[in-house]
Design a protein around this motif. Structure first.
Motif, PDB file in Angstrom:
ATOM      1  N   GLU A 420       0.852  -1.193   0.000  1.00 59.60           N
ATOM      2  CA  GLU A 420       0.000   0.000   0.000  1.00 59.60           C
ATOM      3  C   GLU A 420       0.894   1.252   0.000  1.00 59.60           C
ATOM      4  N   ALA A 421       0.291   2.367  -0.381  1.00 60.82           N
ATOM      5  CA  ALA A 421       1.069   3.598  -0.567  1.00 60.82           C
ATOM      6  C   ALA A 421       1.638   4.193   0.724  1.00 60.82           C
ATOM      7  N   GLY A 422       2.834   4.738   0.613  1.00 56.90           N
ATOM      8  CA  GLY A 422       3.460   5.456   1.732  1.00 56.90           C
ATOM      9  C   GLY A 422       4.948   5.632   1.475  1.00 56.90           C
ATOM     10  N   CYS A 423       5.620   6.278   2.417  1.00 57.59           N
ATOM     11  CA  CYS A 423       7.073   6.502   2.261  1.00 57.59           C
ATOM     12  C   CYS A 423       7.853   5.211   2.469  1.00 57.59           C
ATOM     13  N   SER A 424       7.363   4.375   3.374  1.00 60.40           N
ATOM     14  CA  SER A 424       7.896   3.034   3.544  1.00 60.40           C
ATOM     15  C   SER A 424       9.399   3.020   3.786  1.00 60.40           C
ATOM     16  N   MET A 425      10.083   2.129   3.081  1.00 62.00           N
ATOM     17  CA  MET A 425      11.501   1.887   3.366  1.00 62.00           C
ATOM     18  C   MET A 425      12.420   2.986   2.832  1.00 62.00           C
ATOM     19  N   CYS A 426      11.841   4.048   2.285  1.00 65.38           N
ATOM     20  CA  CYS A 426      12.695   5.172   1.915  1.00 65.38           C
ATOM     21  C   CYS A 426      13.411   5.686   3.154  1.00 65.38           C
ATOM     22  N   LEU A 427      12.677   5.752   4.277  1.00 64.81           N
ATOM     23  CA  LEU A 427      13.356   6.117   5.527  1.00 64.81           C
ATOM     24  C   LEU A 427      12.917   5.269   6.704  1.00 64.81           C
ATOM     25  N   GLY A 428      11.992   4.355   6.502  1.00 70.50           N
ATOM     26  CA  GLY A 428      11.664   3.397   7.555  1.00 70.50           C
ATOM     27  C   GLY A 428      11.170   4.011   8.856  1.00 70.50           C
ATOM     28  N   MET A 429      10.285   5.003   8.752  1.00 70.77           N
ATOM     29  CA  MET A 429       9.634   5.451   9.994  1.00 70.77           C
ATOM     30  C   MET A 429       8.509   4.484  10.346  1.00 70.77           C
ATOM     31  N   ASN A 430       8.134   3.675   9.381  1.00 68.82           N
ATOM     32  CA  ASN A 430       7.126   2.638   9.614  1.00 68.82           C
ATOM     33  C   ASN A 430       7.900   1.309   9.771  1.00 68.82           C
ATOM     34  N   PRO A 431       7.218   0.171   9.843  1.00 66.97           N
ATOM     35  CA  PRO A 431       7.979  -1.068  10.084  1.00 66.97           C
ATOM     36  C   PRO A 431       8.858  -1.537   8.909  1.00 66.97           C
ATOM     37  N   ASP A 432       8.793  -0.891   7.758  1.00 65.32           N
ATOM     38  CA  ASP A 432       9.579  -1.356   6.602  1.00 65.32           C
ATOM     39  C   ASP A 432      11.021  -0.869   6.740  1.00 65.32           C
ATOM     40  N   GLN A 433      11.853  -1.701   7.320  1.00 61.08           N
ATOM     41  CA  GLN A 433      13.233  -1.269   7.600  1.00 61.08           C
ATOM     42  C   GLN A 433      14.236  -2.354   7.266  1.00 61.08           C
ATOM     43  N   LEU A 434      15.468  -1.930   7.044  1.00 62.18           N
ATOM     44  CA  LEU A 434      16.555  -2.891   6.875  1.00 62.18           C
ATOM     45  C   LEU A 434      17.058  -3.292   8.252  1.00 62.18           C
ATOM     46  N   ALA A 435      17.504  -4.530   8.355  1.00 61.88           N
ATOM     47  CA  ALA A 435      18.184  -4.968   9.590  1.00 61.88           C
ATOM     48  C   ALA A 435      19.658  -4.565   9.466  1.00 61.88           C
ATOM     49  N   CYS A 440      20.591  -2.947   0.424  1.00 55.32           N
ATOM     50  CA  CYS A 440      19.367  -2.721  -0.344  1.00 55.32           C
ATOM     51  C   CYS A 440      19.642  -1.948  -1.633  1.00 55.32           C
ATOM     52  N   ALA A 441      19.086  -2.438  -2.725  1.00 53.32           N
ATOM     53  CA  ALA A 441      19.062  -1.674  -3.977  1.00 53.32           C
ATOM     54  C   ALA A 441      17.767  -0.874  -3.920  1.00 53.32           C
ATOM     55  N   SER A 442      17.882   0.451  -3.887  1.00 55.64           N
ATOM     56  CA  SER A 442      16.711   1.268  -3.561  1.00 55.64           C
ATOM     57  C   SER A 442      16.511   2.398  -4.562  1.00 55.64           C
ATOM     58  N   THR A 443      15.249   2.614  -4.939  1.00 58.37           N
ATOM     59  CA  THR A 443      14.959   3.703  -5.881  1.00 58.37           C
ATOM     60  C   THR A 443      14.735   5.026  -5.166  1.00 58.37           C
ATOM     61  N   SER A 444      15.009   5.065  -3.862  1.00 60.26           N
ATOM     62  CA  SER A 444      14.768   6.296  -3.111  1.00 60.26           C
ATOM     63  C   SER A 444      15.883   7.299  -3.372  1.00 60.26           C
ATOM     64  N   GLY A 450      22.260   4.475   8.162  1.00 64.48           N
ATOM     65  CA  GLY A 450      21.056   4.207   8.953  1.00 64.48           C
ATOM     66  C   GLY A 450      19.764   4.674   8.316  1.00 64.48           C
ATOM     67  N   ARG A 451      19.822   5.209   7.131  1.00 64.46           N
ATOM     68  CA  ARG A 451      18.644   5.808   6.512  1.00 64.46           C
ATOM     69  C   ARG A 451      17.467   4.817   6.429  1.00 64.46           C
ATOM     70  N   LYS A 563      15.701   8.868  12.057  1.00 64.16           N
ATOM     71  CA  LYS A 563      14.237   8.932  11.880  1.00 64.16           C
ATOM     72  C   LYS A 563      13.411   8.481  13.065  1.00 64.16           C
ATOM     73  N   GLN A 564      13.908   7.526  13.873  1.00 66.14           N
ATOM     74  CA  GLN A 564      13.047   7.029  14.956  1.00 66.14           C
ATOM     75  C   GLN A 564      12.715   8.109  15.984  1.00 66.14           C
ATOM     76  N   PHE A 565      13.517   9.194  15.975  1.00 69.08           N
ATOM     77  CA  PHE A 565      13.271  10.264  16.945  1.00 69.08           C
ATOM     78  C   PHE A 565      12.419  11.396  16.367  1.00 69.08           C
ATOM     79  N   LEU A 566      11.974  11.213  15.125  1.00 74.86           N
ATOM     80  CA  LEU A 566      11.147  12.267  14.520  1.00 74.86           C
ATOM     81  C   LEU A 566       9.690  12.086  14.898  1.00 74.86           C
ATOM     82  N   LYS A 567       9.402  11.029  15.656  1.00 73.78           N
ATOM     83  CA  LYS A 567       7.995  10.705  15.906  1.00 73.78           C
ATOM     84  C   LYS A 567       7.421  11.464  17.094  1.00 73.78           C
ATOM     85  N   THR A 568       8.153  12.425  17.561  1.00 74.77           N
ATOM     86  CA  THR A 568       7.707  13.157  18.732  1.00 74.77           C
ATOM     87  C   THR A 568       6.683  14.241  18.367  1.00 74.77           C
TER      88      THR A 568
END
Ligand SMILES: CC(C)[C@H](C(=O)O)[C@@H](O)C(=O)O
Ligand code: SF4
Length: 760
Positions: A420-435, A440-444, A450-451, A563-568
C-alpha cells in the motif's frame, strides 16, 4: 525618449518577482505561498504553536494534508481507524494528531481510507494541486519535486510550517540562479534517475547550495512530467533550495482536467500566464553547468552520500588514491559502513533487499519500467533466492492504476511484495526497515548511514536497475535485460494495458471535495489577527564553553538525528537522540567513543565541524532541536545547508560559517579542551590563550532577531496590510490560485474514535 527594455529574467526571477509581498532594503523579502502541503511528521509542533497563540490557519483553501511517513504499507482491508491499525505508539500518535489538527483547523485531508492518500510529493501533482508559476512549500525537503511544473517549490522546517499556516507567507532571501543543461541523446537504459544521480556525482551534494536550479536542454524537454519530477525531487540532494523545469506542452497536457487544476476560462487565462514562464534570452545565471547526455550511463551509489556515484560498469573507489584528508576519511568511513572493499566491481555486489518506491520513483511510469525488466527476464523468472523485493506505489491512485494495468500481477508472480502507498523503506519510519548489515538496492533518494534502518546499507538506482538487481540478486547493468532475448520475452508475454491516469482521478467511490463559492471576505480574512502571543524564541548574545570538534563533511540531518526520533509531538527531550547512530553501537547498543560521549565534550555548548555542508539532507527541525536539547547553541562550519541554517536560527541558535582553515584552527583549540566564546553582538569567535579573535558575519535581520529573541510570526503579523493587499491583487491577477475546488471544502475524517483509552 528611448524605451528601456526590461532586463531579461530567469524563470526563477519571474516567479520570485510575482510573489514578493514586500521587501526590505537588505533584500529580505516576505513572499506569498500559494500551496502548502502538510504531513504528520513535521506539523504537530506547528499546529501546537498556532493553538497556543490562538491563531487560525490563514488559507485552508491552499493547504492539503495527508499521512505518509509513519503508516504501515500492509493491506488496509481491515482498516477501521488509525488507532487500531498503527501498532507503533509514536507513529500512531503522529497520525492521530494530524487527524485531530485537520479537523480542528478545517483542512482538507487525504486519510488512510482515501484512495488519494499517498506521499505528499506524489499527490500534489496528481490532483493538480501543484501548478506552474506557484510557490509551494511543505515541511519536507523533497518539496523540490513540484518544481518540475515550473514552480518555486522548496522544503521548510516546522517553525516555518507554522509561519505559513498562520500568515501564508515566508521570509526569504533570494537565492542564486543556477542552470544545469543536459543536451544530446541519452544512451539506451539511461533514465531520469541516472541523469540526476550523475549530476549529483558531478556537482556534489553542496553543488547547488544557496541556488535554485533550472534544468534545461533537450534531455529535460524530452522527459515526461514523471521523469522531470524525479529529477527535481533530488535537487535537494544536490544541495539546491529548489529545482525547476519551465512549463511547456508536456506540463499542460499532464495538468489539463486534473481535479484541482483550473477549468474552462480559468484554464485559458492560466495557460496564457504559464506560457510566459520561461527564462528570457540573455538572462544571467550565477552558475552554469553543462553535461553532455552521452556521458551518462546507468548509475548507482557506492557510499553513504548521494554524491558517491559510479557507473554500474565501474568499481568501488579506493580511498588511498584521494589526496584531500577529509574526503579520504569520509570515503574510508563510508566503505567501512557499507561493508565494501575498494576496487570491487559494482556488478559483484550482492543485495538482500530491493525497494521500489518513494517520492523519487513511486509513480506509475516507475512501476511500468520495473515491470518491463521483470517481463524481459522471462515468463518463469523469479526474484533471486534470498532477496526480499518490495514495491510501494506512491499513492493509492497509482496503486489502483498499476493494478488495472496488470503490473501487480507481473510483480507478484515473480515474487515481489506489492504494498500500500506510503514513504515506507525510503526512511523506515514505519515497520519497513533494513536490519543491521542488510544491503538494499533502492529507488529512493538518500543513502545516508542508517537511513533505511540502523546499520542498513543503501545503493541508490533507477527502478529498472532495482528490478534488475531483484532478479539477479546483485547490482546489475540494466542493459543486460535489453536486446533480442529480452525483446522476445516481452513479445511472448501477455500485453499489458497502458491506461490514462484520468481513468482513476475521477473515482466515483471517492468524490473530489465539493467546490464551493469563495466565502465573502470578512474582517478576519482580510486582516491578520494581532499577535498577543509572547515570543518563545531564546536570545543569542554570547555563548562560551567547551566545543566539540567534528571532522566529517556533508553531515546530514539523518546523522544528526535519525528517523526514529522524529515521531515526537514536542520540541524537547531529544538530547540523547543527537548523533544517535554515531553515539551507540548498532549491534550492542553501548556507547561508542564518539566525541559527544567523551568528557569534556559531553558538556559542549559549541560544535566546530571542519567539513563542508553541515546539516544537508532532510528538512527536519528536530536536528537543531536535538543540538539545542543537548546544550549546543552554536555550530561553526565552513558551510551549511540552507534549510538547516534557517531552522537553527528559528530556534535561537547560531550557525557560523568560517573558512575551512579557521574551522581547523578552532577544532584544534576544541580538541585541547579549551573554551571558545562566540559573540554575536561583536560578530567574533574569541579564542583562548590570547589568540586573535576570528570575525564572522550574519545576515543583519537574523542577527537582530537572535539578539532580541524575536519571533518571525509576530513580526510578519505586523505586515498584515501588505499581505491582504497582495491577496487582493492575487485574486484579480491569478484567480485560479484561490484554492480552486477546495474553498471551504472539508473531507470528513473517519470518526471511529470511541472513548477507548489510548496508550500514549
Ligand atoms: C520527515 C521529513 C522532515 C524528511 C525530509 O525533510 O526530507 C523526510 O521526508 C526524509 O526524506 O528524510
Ligand atoms: S524522501 Fe522518502 S521519506 Fe522523504 S518524503 Fe520522500 S518518500 Fe517520504
Amino acid at each position: 525618449m528611448p524605451v528601456v527594455a526590461p532586463a531579461p529574467r530567469t524563470l526563477y526571477d519571474k516567479i520570485w518577482d510575482d510573489h514578493v509581498v514586500d521587501v526590505k532594503e537588505d533584500g529580505l523579502a516576505l513572499i506569498y505561498i500559494d500551496r502548502h502541503l502538510v504531513h504528520e511528521v513535521t506539523s504537530p509542533q506547528a499546529f501546537e504553536g498556532l493553538r497556543n497563540a490562538g491563531r487560525p490557519v490563514r488559507r485552508p483553501d491552499c493547504t492539503l494534508a495527508t499521512v505518509d511517513h509513519n503508516i504501515p504499507t500492509v493491506s488496509r482491508k481491515n482498516f477501521t481507524s488509525v488507532e487500531s491499525f498503527i501498532a507503533e505508539p509514536d507513529s500512531r500518535a503522529q497520525c492521530a494528531a494530524l487527524e485531530e489538527n485537520v479537523k480542528e483547523f478545517g483542512l482538507t485531508y487525504f486519510g488512510m481510507t482515501d484512495k488519494r492518500q499517498g506521499i505528499v510529493h506524489i499527490i500534489g501533482p496528481e490532483q493538480g494541486f501543484t501548478l506552474p508559476g506557484i510557490t509551494c512549500v511543505c515541511g519536507d525537503s523533497h518539496t523540490s519535486t513540484h518544481g518540475a511544473f515550473g514552480s518555486l517549490a522548496f522544503g521548510i522546517g516546522t517553525s516555518e510550517v507554522e509561519h505559513v499556516l498562520a500568515t501564508q507567507t515566508l521570509l526569504q532571501t533570494k537565492g542564486k540562479n543556477m542552470r544545469i543543461t543536459v543536451d544530446g541523446e541519452l544512451h539506451e537504459g539511461v533514465t531520469s534517475k541516472d541523469v540526476i544521480l550523475h549530476i549529483i556525482g558531478v556537482i556534489g551534494t553542496a553543488g547547488g547550495t544557496g541556488s535554485v536550479i533550472e534544468y534545461s536542454g533537450s534531455v529535460f524537454r524530452g522527459f515526461t512530467m514523471e521523469a522531470r519530477m524525479s529529477v527535481c525531487n533530488m535537487s535537494i540532494e544536490a544541495g539546491a533550495r529548489a529545482g525547476m523545469v519551465a512549463p511547456d506542452e508536456v506540463t499542460f497536457n499532464y495538468l489539463r482536467n486534473r481535479p484541482l487544476a483550473p477549468k474552462g476560462e480559468a484554464w485559458d487565462h492560466a495557460e496564457t500566464y504559464w506560457r510566459s514562464l520561461k527564462t528570457d534570452e540573455g538572462a544571467k545565471f550565477d552558475i552554469e553547468v553543462n553535461i553532455p547526455a552521452s556521458d551518462i550511463i546507468p548509475t548507482v551509489t557506492w557510499g553513504t552520500s548521494p554524491q558517491d556515484t559510479v557507473p554500474i560498469t565501474g568499481s568501488v573507489p579506493d580511498p588511498t588514491t584521494m589526496t584531500d584528508p577529509v574526503k579520504r576519511a569520509s570515503a574510508e568511513r563510508s566503505l567501512a559502513y557499507m561493508g565494501l572493499t575498494p576496487n570491487t566491481l559494482m556488478e559483484d555486489i550482492k543485495v538482500d533487499k530491493v525497494f521500489i518506491g518513494s517520492c523519487t520513483n513511486g509513480r506509475i511510469e516507475d512501476m511500468r519500467s520495473a515491470a518491463k525488466i521483470v517481463i524481459a527476464a522471462g515468463a518463469d523468472a523469479k526474484v533471486a533466492p534470498g532477496v526480499d523485493a518490495m514495491i510501494v506505489p506512491g499513492s493509492g491512485l497509482i496503486k489502483k492504476q498499476a493494478e488495472a494495468e496488470g503490473l501487480d500481477i507481473v510483480f507478484k508472480r515473480a515474487g515481489f511484495d506489492w504494498r500500500e502507498a506510503g514513504c515506507s523503506m525510503c526512511l523506515g519510519m514505519n515497520p519497513d526497515q533494513l536490519a543491521p548489515g542488510q544491503r538494499c538496492a533502492s529507488t529512493s533518494n538518500r543513502n545516508f548511514e542508517g537511513r533505511q534502518g540502523s546499520g542498513g546499507r543503501t545503493h541508490l538506482l533507477s527502478p529498472a536497475m532495482a528490478a534488475a538487481a531483484a532478479m539477479t540478486g546483485k547490482l546489475t547493468d540494466v542493459r543486460k535485460f535489453m536486446g533480442a532475448v529480452a525483446e522476445a520475452n516481452i513479445a511472448a508475454a501477455p500485453k499489458l494495458k497502458v491506461l490514462s491516469a484520468f481513468n482513476f482521478l475521477d473515482d466515483p467511490v471517492l468524490p473530489s471535495p465539493e467546490p464551493q463559492q469563495p466565502p465573502a471576505p470578512t474582517a478576519s480574512s482580510t486582516s491578520l489577527p494581532p499577535s498577543e502571543a509572547p515570543s518563545t524564541v531564546q536570545k543569542f548574545v554570547v555563548v562560551k564553553g567547551i566545543t566539540a570538534p567534528l571532522h566529517i563533511e556533508n553531515v546530514d540531518t539523518d546523522m544528526i538525528i535519525p528517523k526514529q526520533f522524529l515521531k515526537t509531538l514536542k520540541r524537547t527531550g531529544l538530547a540523547d537522540a543527537l548523533f544517535y547512530t554515531l553515539r551507540k553501537d548498532p549491534h550492542t547498543g553501548k556507547d561508542t567513543d564518539f566525541v559527544l560521549n567523551r568528557a569534556p565534550f559531553n558538556q559542549a555548548k559549541i560544535m566546530v565541524c571542519t567539513g563542508e555542508n553541515f546539516g544537508c539532507g532532510s528538512s527536519r527541525e528536530h536536528a537543531p532541536w536535538s543540538l539545542d536539547n543537548f546544550g549546543i547553541r552554536c555550530v561553526i562550519a565552513p558551510s551549511f545547508a540552507d534549510i538547516f541554517k534557517n531552522n537553527a536560527m528559528q530556534n535561537g541558535m547560531l550557525p557560523v560559517a568560517l573558512p575551512e582553515a579557521d574551522c581547523r584552527a578552532l577544532a584544534e583549540d576544541a580538541e585541547a579542551g579549551l573554551e571558545l566564546e562566540v559573540d554575536l553582538e561583536k560578530q567574533e569567535v574569541r579564542r583562548p590563550n590570547g589568540k586573535a579573535a576570528i570575525p564572522f558575519t550574519v545576515d543583519p535581520f537574523r542577527r537582530h532577531c537572535l539578539l532580541n529573541g524575536l519571533d518571525d510570526i509576530a513580526l510578519t503579523m505586523q505586515r498584515s496590510e501588505s499581505i491582504a493587499s497582495f491577496e487582493q491583487r492575487r485574486s484579480e491577477t491569478w484567480p485560479w490560485l484561490d484554492g480552486f475546488g477546495y474553498k471551504g471544502a472539508r473531507i470528513p475524517v473517519p470518526a471511529v474514535r470511541n472513548a477507548k483509552k489510548l496508550d500514549w
